[in-house]
Scaffold this motif. Structure first.
Motif, PDB file in Angstrom:
ATOM      1  N   ARG A 276      12.056   8.198  10.676  1.00  0.00           N
ATOM      2  CA  ARG A 276      10.852   8.455   9.889  1.00  0.00           C
ATOM      3  C   ARG A 276       9.723   9.081  10.704  1.00  0.00           C
ATOM      4  O   ARG A 276       8.703   9.468  10.141  1.00  0.00           O
TER       5      ARG A 276
ATOM      6  N   GLU B 255       6.521   1.339   7.908  1.00  0.00           N
ATOM      7  CA  GLU B 255       7.521   1.559   6.860  1.00  0.00           C
ATOM      8  C   GLU B 255       7.704   0.294   6.034  1.00  0.00           C
ATOM      9  O   GLU B 255       8.661   0.169   5.281  1.00  0.00           O
TER      10      GLU B 255
ATOM     11  N   THR C  92       2.634  -0.456   3.498  1.00  0.00           N
ATOM     12  CA  THR C  92       2.460   0.982   3.280  1.00  0.00           C
ATOM     13  C   THR C  92       3.245   1.465   2.052  1.00  0.00           C
ATOM     14  O   THR C  92       3.268   2.656   1.769  1.00  0.00           O
TER      15      THR C  92
ATOM     16  N   ILE D 168      -0.787   4.221   4.836  1.00  0.00           N
ATOM     17  CA  ILE D 168      -0.715   4.196   6.300  1.00  0.00           C
ATOM     18  C   ILE D 168      -2.119   4.356   6.871  1.00  0.00           C
ATOM     19  O   ILE D 168      -2.556   3.601   7.744  1.00  0.00           O
ATOM     20  N   THR D 169      -2.831   5.349   6.354  1.00  0.00           N
ATOM     21  CA  THR D 169      -4.196   5.608   6.823  1.00  0.00           C
ATOM     22  C   THR D 169      -5.102   4.412   6.574  1.00  0.00           C
ATOM     23  O   THR D 169      -5.868   3.991   7.454  1.00  0.00           O
TER      24      THR D 169
ATOM     25  N   LYS E 157       3.740   5.402   1.202  1.00  0.00           N
ATOM     26  CA  LYS E 157       2.601   6.208   0.761  1.00  0.00           C
ATOM     27  C   LYS E 157       1.704   6.528   1.960  1.00  0.00           C
ATOM     28  O   LYS E 157       1.097   5.614   2.537  1.00  0.00           O
ATOM     29  N   PRO E 158       1.605   7.801   2.337  1.00  0.00           N
ATOM     30  CA  PRO E 158       0.803   8.168   3.511  1.00  0.00           C
ATOM     31  C   PRO E 158      -0.631   7.664   3.454  1.00  0.00           C
ATOM     32  O   PRO E 158      -1.203   7.284   4.479  1.00  0.00           O
ATOM     33  N   GLU E 159      -1.226   7.628   2.268  1.00  0.00           N
ATOM     34  CA  GLU E 159      -2.611   7.173   2.169  1.00  0.00           C
ATOM     35  C   GLU E 159      -2.740   5.691   2.525  1.00  0.00           C
ATOM     36  O   GLU E 159      -3.780   5.247   3.020  1.00  0.00           O
TER      37      GLU E 159
ATOM     38  N   GLU F 291       8.558  12.612   9.792  1.00  0.00           N
ATOM     39  CA  GLU F 291       7.905  12.700   8.484  1.00  0.00           C
ATOM     40  C   GLU F 291       6.466  12.203   8.506  1.00  0.00           C
ATOM     41  O   GLU F 291       5.593  12.765   7.829  1.00  0.00           O
ATOM     42  N   HIS F 292       6.185  11.161   9.299  1.00  0.00           N
ATOM     43  CA  HIS F 292       4.893  10.485   9.159  1.00  0.00           C
ATOM     44  C   HIS F 292       4.004  10.498  10.403  1.00  0.00           C
ATOM     45  O   HIS F 292       2.882   9.991  10.351  1.00  0.00           O
TER      46      HIS F 292
ATOM     47  N   ARG G 261       2.171  12.668  11.958  1.00  0.00           N
ATOM     48  CA  ARG G 261       0.864  13.320  11.851  1.00  0.00           C
ATOM     49  C   ARG G 261      -0.142  12.430  11.120  1.00  0.00           C
ATOM     50  O   ARG G 261      -1.322  12.356  11.499  1.00  0.00           O
ATOM     51  N   THR G 262       0.327  11.747  10.088  1.00  0.00           N
ATOM     52  CA  THR G 262      -0.543  10.822   9.366  1.00  0.00           C
ATOM     53  C   THR G 262      -0.990   9.685  10.274  1.00  0.00           C
ATOM     54  O   THR G 262      -2.166   9.284  10.274  1.00  0.00           O
TER      55      THR G 262
END
Length: 373
Positions: free
Chosen positions: A142, A79, A83, A120-121, A116-118, A145-146, A148-149
């Motif tokens: 959080r 967070e 990211t 995180i990846t 931004k999830p991308e 929300e996140h 799975r990513t």
């Protein structure tokens, strides 16, 4: 433990900080070169019993990789700025250079940028591609929300970290995270905390967590005691949680949950005493923010410092004492316990005659409050 009368209407337990205790040498000593500081959590083995706290002032993808190659377990704040921004160097520089009066407001602005999830990846992939154990942290708020990513990105260890985390959160406004169900359904080990009491830790262990973080508002950048009046003196907190680990080991038929001291562990002596109280490892923040490679540029802060409603932390100047390698493995640059912290741990274990961390947890302790001049 004997309770102390605070007043005629209230009694309280006497609790001890790490400054209040000291270890005692025994009849045997060892060669420090023959002492092991390694530990293992789930399938992951580490040469150093140290986790790097998920804070932007000390952990970037680059410092996470360097820290992992030195034998520790780095944890990236998922967070944090890495990211939220593609290249956060500008924002890190602004935090480091703004005045003390402006720091909280400026951090609030900077951290208002959406996660931004991308990213995180991308950040977790960068660490994984370097061959380092991948650990990422989210707050309980959080996680839904996140997560799975995070799991899809191939995280090895999942950390759920907050100022305090309970196994039973009550909310009439939203459905809280069901830790037990979440951990049961997850395919990766979960480390969760903080917890500061025997009961809270035991409940977290019953959720299936692989490790429990011990601490509440005791870090160098925290003001939780001043703002909320809540504090868990670390020597007592670690010992209480270690007792919960022992009882849960019997209750579960042999399942061992790791105890990780998180907060108030700023010098090598603190690390020594945290392990002596029962910790399997420590999570370091300010101690690593003093590294030349640290993104905070001599400053340290946590997520509590930029909370949108009630800040419970601040940006603090910790300075720079040496490289990350010098802080961990030496050579020491001063006698303040801020460099060669693993060498100090080995020396303390050798001086008291113990060869590994589990043995060292049995060392004799005395109450010896440290008197500052």
């Amino acid at each position: 433990m004997t309770e102390i009368e605070i007043g005629k209407g209230k009694r309280g337990r006497r609790a001890y900080s790490l400054d209040d205790i000291a270890i005692v040498p025994s009849r045997r000593t060892r060669d420090p070169r023959e002492v092991s500081t390694s530990w293992q959590i789930d399938a992951y083995h580490f040469d150093l019993p140290v986790m790097a706290a998920p804070m932007d002032s000390l952990m970037s993808p680059a410092t996470a990789i360097a820290f992992g190659k030195l034998g520790g377990l780095p944890v990236l704040d998922l967070e944090g700025l890495w990211t939220r921004y593609e290249e956060p160097e500008k924002q890190l520089a602004q935090i480091a250079t703004c005045s003390p009066d402006e720091a909280t407001a400026r951090m609030r602005e900077i951290y208002s940028e959406p996660i931004k999830p991308e990213l995180i990846t991308a950040r977790l992939k960068e660490i994984r591609d370097a061959g380092v154990t991948v650990a990422g942290a989210l707050t309980p708020q959080r996680t839904q929300e996140h997560w799975r990513t995070v799991v899809a990105a191939g995280v090895d260890l999942f950390v759920i970290r907050g100022t305090t985390v309970s196994a039973e959160h009550v909310s009439g406004a939203s459905e809280p995270l069901n830790l037990k169900r979440f951990i049961y359904e997850l395919d990766v080990p979960v480390i969760v905390g903080g917890a500061g009491t025997y009961t809270a830790a035991l409940h977290l262990m019953r959720t299936g967590a692989a490790g429990v973080l011990v601490g509440f508002g005791g870090g160098a950048a925290h003001t939780t005691r001043r703002t909320l009046g809540i504090h868990a003196p670390m020597a007592t907190a670690i010992s209480d949680v270690a007792a919960a680990r022992r009882d849960y080991l019997d209750e579960s038929g042999g399942r061992y949950v790791h105890v990780i001291a998180d907060g108030g562990v700023g010098t090598s002596g603190d690390i020594v005493k945290a392990v002596a109280c029962g910790a399997d490892a420590v999570m370091l923040g300010a101690a690593l923010a003093r590294a030349e490679e640290a993104p905070g540029r001599g400053f340290h802060w946590g997520p509590e410092a930029h909370h949108s409603q009630l800040p419970r932390g601040e940006r603090v100047e910790v300075g720079t004492v040496g490289s990350l390698e010098q802080i961990l493995d030496g050579p020491g640059q001063s006698a303040e316990g801020t460099t060669n912290i693993m060498g100090a741990l080995k020396r303390a274990m050798a001086t008291t005659g113990y060869s590994d961390l589990k043995e060292f947890q049995r060392v004799e302790l005395v109450v010896a409050p440290y008197q500052r001049s």
